[in-house]
Design an enzyme around this catalytic site. Structure first.
Site, PDB file in Angstrom:
ATOM      1  N   ASP A 224       0.915  -1.028   0.027  1.00 37.90           N
ATOM      2  CA  ASP A 224      -0.051   0.083   0.153  1.00 37.90           C
ATOM      3  C   ASP A 224       0.947   1.597  -0.014  1.00 37.90           C
ATOM      4  O   ASP A 224       1.969   1.285   0.844  1.00 37.90           O
ATOM      5  CB  ASP A 224      -0.894  -0.288   1.144  1.00 37.90           C
ATOM      6  CG  ASP A 224      -1.834   1.248   1.182  1.00 37.90           C
ATOM      7  OD1 ASP A 224      -2.733   0.932   0.730  1.00 37.90           O
ATOM      8  OD2 ASP A 224      -1.721   1.857   2.112  1.00 37.90           O
TER       9      ASP A 224
ATOM     10  N   GLU B 149      14.511 -15.764  -0.562  1.00 41.24           N
ATOM     11  CA  GLU B 149      14.924 -16.950   0.311  1.00 41.24           C
ATOM     12  C   GLU B 149      13.912 -17.915   0.262  1.00 41.24           C
ATOM     13  O   GLU B 149      13.934 -19.126   0.838  1.00 41.24           O
ATOM     14  CB  GLU B 149      15.171 -16.232   1.702  1.00 41.24           C
ATOM     15  CG  GLU B 149      16.256 -15.199   1.799  1.00 41.24           C
ATOM     16  CD  GLU B 149      16.562 -14.762   3.295  1.00 41.24           C
ATOM     17  OE1 GLU B 149      15.782 -15.390   4.228  1.00 41.24           O
ATOM     18  OE2 GLU B 149      17.002 -13.528   3.625  1.00 41.24           O
TER      19      GLU B 149
END
Length: 551
Positions: free
Chosen positions: A210, A262
């Site tokens: 956002d 990751e």
């Protein structure tokens, strides 16, 4: 893993869910996570790749959850963390990812970090998590600068010291209950990395970020714009704004991309980066930053063929330079639904504005035809697509909602001058014969539904082969089957025909007539149309779209 250039997010269809208005199973009139879980099979019928959930975190709900009090929890009105885990698991059974809304620019004034800041002294580490400043004027009685809130009114609120004397001011680009974080402070960055890992460990497919353009403010917080009438700062979202689009913001998103990489499963970041021109948006989707960014130029396109072609061309040109997909979107929870927008003589509405009873009302027949045509054109474009809940039903805004029901802070901060976004957030109709059209098990609804919405109920549209819902299902299925999201675009040579927007993608001719008269097309096999009456022989009627197979 798919080969480079074929990642899922390059051609994704992502369906936005506004949780409080999707489906209520507990009967309190507010949608909940179990309601979403129950309807995952219905969403899977539309060949979507992911759902994006607007905020469901613990919150005072002053801005419908975008005022977050605890980023690692579920607000009790929506359910529990166990409910969230059940939703992720159910969606995965249908090959659907769950993307959550991250709100990093600001939090709720009830967040424990802001409460600690209020209790601490000026200059303390606690206050440095936010943007506190001394006021101007002899007694500090004036705000630190002239910035205006995007919701209207000043962007600063003054605090009160423990002894009752006036204190420092804090910055809030939105409501006064939403203090901005200080992203120059490494402690803020560490805190949000913790939050990202919390949700990634629970299996989310990524994050919609956002206000991704506003985290870093220009050093010194200089005066700029500052409309005295309480509107947002003049020039938003221009390149000169000192609260938007600062260069340092990209270091944050590079670190987030490394963190997401990751994890397995090709997790994604999508930026709500509301900046002009469209070429600047590509700064957020370079190879080491986010995968997607919303295309606000396309969202706000006028009903004008030359303007639309220009936006499509400039978007593809800009995003191709950084090897990123363009995303296309026509509606979301912050704008007037495109059925209503395209039913106006002018659809140039500012984000956050709505249509109220005192405004000129849309022509809904015209708007519905144009909305279906625009959707069909959008689904034929290469790149990613965002859909907003209910648009597959052809829902309009609730433009005649009585003022006493309005909850958007934009409406209240501007004393009703800006009607706000409530009209696009009304709970969905599911079954025509039930109270609240099946939204709630008790017939409750946190915002009133128009009485005529029964015609848009999902069960009604399921039975109608020519409904908006079945148009979406057909077009989305064909889009995936034909590989249009991974395709490319060439303008149809006859695109200069009056009102015609036409292009070829993966051997499919996509043609939309934005003019006032039928347009002649070649005689080719029909793959899909925006309405059953789109064609008169081989002539495409106004406000219609058709997909034709090129042999």
């Amino acid at each position: 893993m798919p080969p480079p250039g074929r990642e899922w997010w390059r051609s994704s269809v992502i369906y936005q869910i506004y949780p409080r208005s999707f489906r209520d199973l507990r009967g309190d009139g507010v949608g909940d996570l179990p309601g979403i879980t129950k309807e995952i099979p219905a969403l899977a019928e539309m060949a979507i790749d992911a759902v994006w959930l607007s905020p469901f975190y613990r919150s005072p709900q002053k801005d419908a959850g975008y005022d977050v009090a605890d980023y690692c929890s579920v607000d009790p009105i929506f359910g529990t963390l166990d409910d969230f885990d059940a939703l992720v698991a159910r969606a995965a059974e249908y090959g659907i990812r769950v993307i959550v809304d991250l709100v990093p620019n600001h939090c709720s004034d009830q967040h424990h970090l802001f409460q600690a800041a209020l209790a601490a002294d000026p200059g303390s580490p606690e206050r440095d998590m936010f943007i506190f400043r001394d006021g101007r004027g002899p007694q500090g009685e004036l705000p630190p600068n002239n910035w205006q809130s995007h919701f209207g009114g000043p962007a600063w609120t003054r605090t009160t010291n423990p002894d009752g004397t006036p204190g420092q001011w804090y910055l809030h680009l939105f409501d006064s209950s939403q203090p901005d974080f200080n992203w120059d402070n490494p402690a803020v960055r560490t805190e949000f990395e913790r939050i990202l890992r919390f949700w990634l460990d629970r299996g989310v497919g990524g994050f919609r970020v956002d206000v991704a353009h506003a985290l870093i403010k220009k050093s010194g917080l200089p005066d700029w714009g500052g409309a005295a009438d309480g509107a947002s700062s003049e020039g938003f979202p221009g390149s000169a704004a000192p609260m938007f689009g600062q260069a340092g913001i990209h270091d944050i998103f590079r670190s987030w991309r490394k963190l997401l990489d990751e994890y397995d499963g090709d997790r994604v970041l999508c930026a709500e980066a509301n900046v002009d021109p469209v070429e600047r948006i590509t700064d957020w989707v370079r190879s080491d930053e986010m995968q997607q960014a919303f295309n606000f130029a396309y969202l706000n396109h006028p009903w004008d063929p030359a303007a639309l072609r220009g936006i499509i061309e400039s978007s593809l040109r800009a995003f191709d330079k950084v090897d990123a997909p363009t995303t296309w979107v026509l509606s979301n929870h912050d704008v007037v639904r495109h059925v209503s927008r395209f039913g106006l003589e002018s659809n140039k509405l500012r984000s956050g504005d709505g249509i109220g009873p005192r405004d000129s009302q849309p022509d809904y027949l015209l708007g519905a035809d144009r909305a279906r045509a625009a959707t069909m054109l959008m689904l034929g474009l290469p790149g990613g697509v965002y859909l907003y809940q209910g648009e597959e039903l052809g829902l309009p805004d609730h433009t005649l909602m009585p003022d006493e029901f309005r909850q958007d802070p934009t409406y209240h901060r501007t004393a009703g001058v800006r009607v706000g976004r409530d009209g696009s957030r009304v709970p969905l109709p599911w079954r025509v014969s039930e109270p609240s059209f099946g939204f709630s098990s008790t017939g409750s609804s946190w915002l009133p539904q128009p009485a005529y919405w029964g015609r848009y109920s999902r069960d009604v549209e399921q039975r109608d082969p020519f409904s908006s819902l079945n148009m979406y299902r057909t077009a989305l299925s064909r889009r995936r089957e034909l590989g249009l999201g991974h395709g490319s675009l060439e303008w149809w040579p006859e695109h200069d025909a009056e009102g015609l927007v036409a292009f070829v993608n993966n051997n499919v001719l996509v043609a939309m007539n934005m003019g006032d008269a039928p347009v002649q097309l070649p005689e080719l096999p029909v793959l899909a149309t925006s309405s059953p009456s789109a064609l008169e022989g081989t002539r495409l009627r106004p406000n219609r779209t058709v997909w034709l197979r090129l042999d």
